[in-house]
Write a protein that holds these residues in place. Structure first.
Motif: not given
Length: 426
Positions: A2-7, A31-35, A71-73, A90-93
């Motif tokens: 499980e690889i989580v990328i912030i940004g 990402d804090k944006n959906n784009y 993707f996770r907003l 808005n949650g945890e990962l």
């Protein structure tokens, strides 16, 4: 894994793309944006030469049909390394590998008045705010009878002599010459000044002396007043104050003078280096952590012999680090040796105005200017956009602007309210 990328900028998106369809890997990009958006062309959105959609693309549209990418907003609140878990707005990962690719944000060097009153140039939202602010100030100038107030509304000060500052100053100068007097006849008798200021002794300091001199001449020929060796120290009551005591009265201080990385709750204090950048080893693993990595502008690495003081915070470093880290994750799965990161400098460039640009290539060492350099700049930036749709729209707008010396995108669009990411979870 499980690889989580912030940004999801240059670094994060290239890492995710390289892991597409990789067996044994599932990637979640947060990402804090959906784009995703293309920062080098932000200034063209700010000056209404491009639409926001020309340089941006929804993550979910890009990830559609890609089975191991999701993707996770959300916005990162805290890292809990002991539990391999992150807390979002808005949650945890949970993760096996966590990668910070959060880029950099605007630095105001501790000047609170500048932070409060200047117009930043870092995000797509900044660009839209700038466009609205400048267009509204033009409308105000067109109806005011107070000459001093009108001059303040029309005067533009750009702080920062790097590519962004140079490019936006040149764009304003072109607009003043080809658009403002035509569309705002009320302003025909009022002088307007564009200032480009920097504390360094030259513009585009990382580039060659030839590029610096060519840029200075091209900007001054366009009517931009270039002030070097001049640091901004305050901006209050519509007045820009400089370290040497000079002042300029303006309603428009555009801040393109510096960047800094972010700090994150849960990471060790000793992991941070100069400019809050996360210190990493040659494989981009953050010092003091077991399975957390950093790539792009948010990291600093001292293992590359050609860059002993760290790599420059530019797009090519971010792209190459994302690709190299993906390769190392694949090698780890196959129990193959890891590859240390080595930056390949492909050169640097800046656009100044219509058919005016400078390009430096390191190997072989070459310098170009003028129309040919401008064509190179256009080509490189077009192919760097994320989709064919973005490329076609951008190319179309550029051709219209080139042949007509104009465009029709100068709309003031005001959103009803700001929507926070955390509100979406309610």
């Amino acid at each position: 894994m499980e690889i989580v990328i912030i940004g999801g900028g240059f670094a994060g998106l290239n890492l995710a793309k390289e892991l597409l369809n990789q067996d044994g890997v599932r990637v979640t990009l947060v990402d804090k944006n959906n784009y995703n958006f293309f920062p080098p062309l932000i200034y063209q959105v700010a000056t209404a030469y491009l639409e926001p959609s020309s340089i941006s693309y929804p993550f979910r549209k890009f990830f559609a049909g890609k089975k191991n990418l999701q993707f996770r907003l959300g916005e990162l609140i805290e890292v809990i390394p002991s539990e391999n878990k992150i807390i979002l707005s808005n949650g945890e990962l949970s993760y096996d590998k966590l990668v910070f690719a959060t880029g950099a944000e605007t630095s105001y060097f501790g000047m609170e008045n500048v932070k409060k009153n200047a117009i930043p140039m870092k995000t797509l939202n900044d660009a839209i705010v700038m466009r609205n602010t400048l267009l509204k100030n033009l409308e105000k100038a067109a109806i005011t009878k107070d000459i001093r107030k009108r001059r303040k509304l029309l005067t533009i000060v750009v702080a920062g002599g790097g590519p962004t500052g140079v490019e936006i100053s040149g764009m304003f100068a072109e607009m003043r010459r080809n658009i403002f007097l035509k569309e705002y006849p009320e302003l025909a008798t009022t002088a307007s000044n564009i200032y480009l200021v920097d504390g360094a002794p030259a513009l585009l300091t990382p580039m060659s002396k030839q590029s610096q001199d060519d840029t200075y001449k091209a900007l001054t020929d366009l009517g931009v007043v270039v002030k070097l060796n001049n640091n901004v120290v305050d901006y209050v009551d519509d007045t820009v104050h400089f370290a040497n005591g000079e002042t300029i009265q303006t309603k428009n201080l555009i801040w393109a003078a510096g960047v800094t990385a972010r700090e994150f709750t849960g990471l060790p204090a000793e992991s941070y280096g100069r400019g809050k950048r996360l210190k990493t080893d040659a494989y981009n693993k953050i010092e003091g952590t077991a399975n957390i990595y950093a790539i792009g502008d948010t990291c600093i690495q001292f293992n590359d012999e050609a860059f002993p003081h760290g790599h420059p915070q530019v797009a090519q470093v971010a792209i190459q680090q994302g690709i190299n880290l993906a390769k190392n994750f694949k090698n780890a799965i196959k129990e193959k040796p890891l590859t240390p990161f080595k930056y390949l400098d492909k050169g640097s460039m800046a656009i100044i105005g219509k058919a005016k640009a400078v390009v430096d290539l390191p190997k072989p060492k070459l310098h170009f200017k003028g129309f040919f350099a401008w064509i190179i700049w256009l080509f490189i930036h077009l192919i760097s956009l994320i989709t064919y749709r973005n490329r076609i729209k951008t190319f179309y707008n550029w051709m219209i602007a080139y042949f007509s010396k104009d465009n029709s995108l100068r709309m003031i669009i005001r959103p009803d309210k700001k929507v926070k990411v955390e509100d979406l979870a309610k």
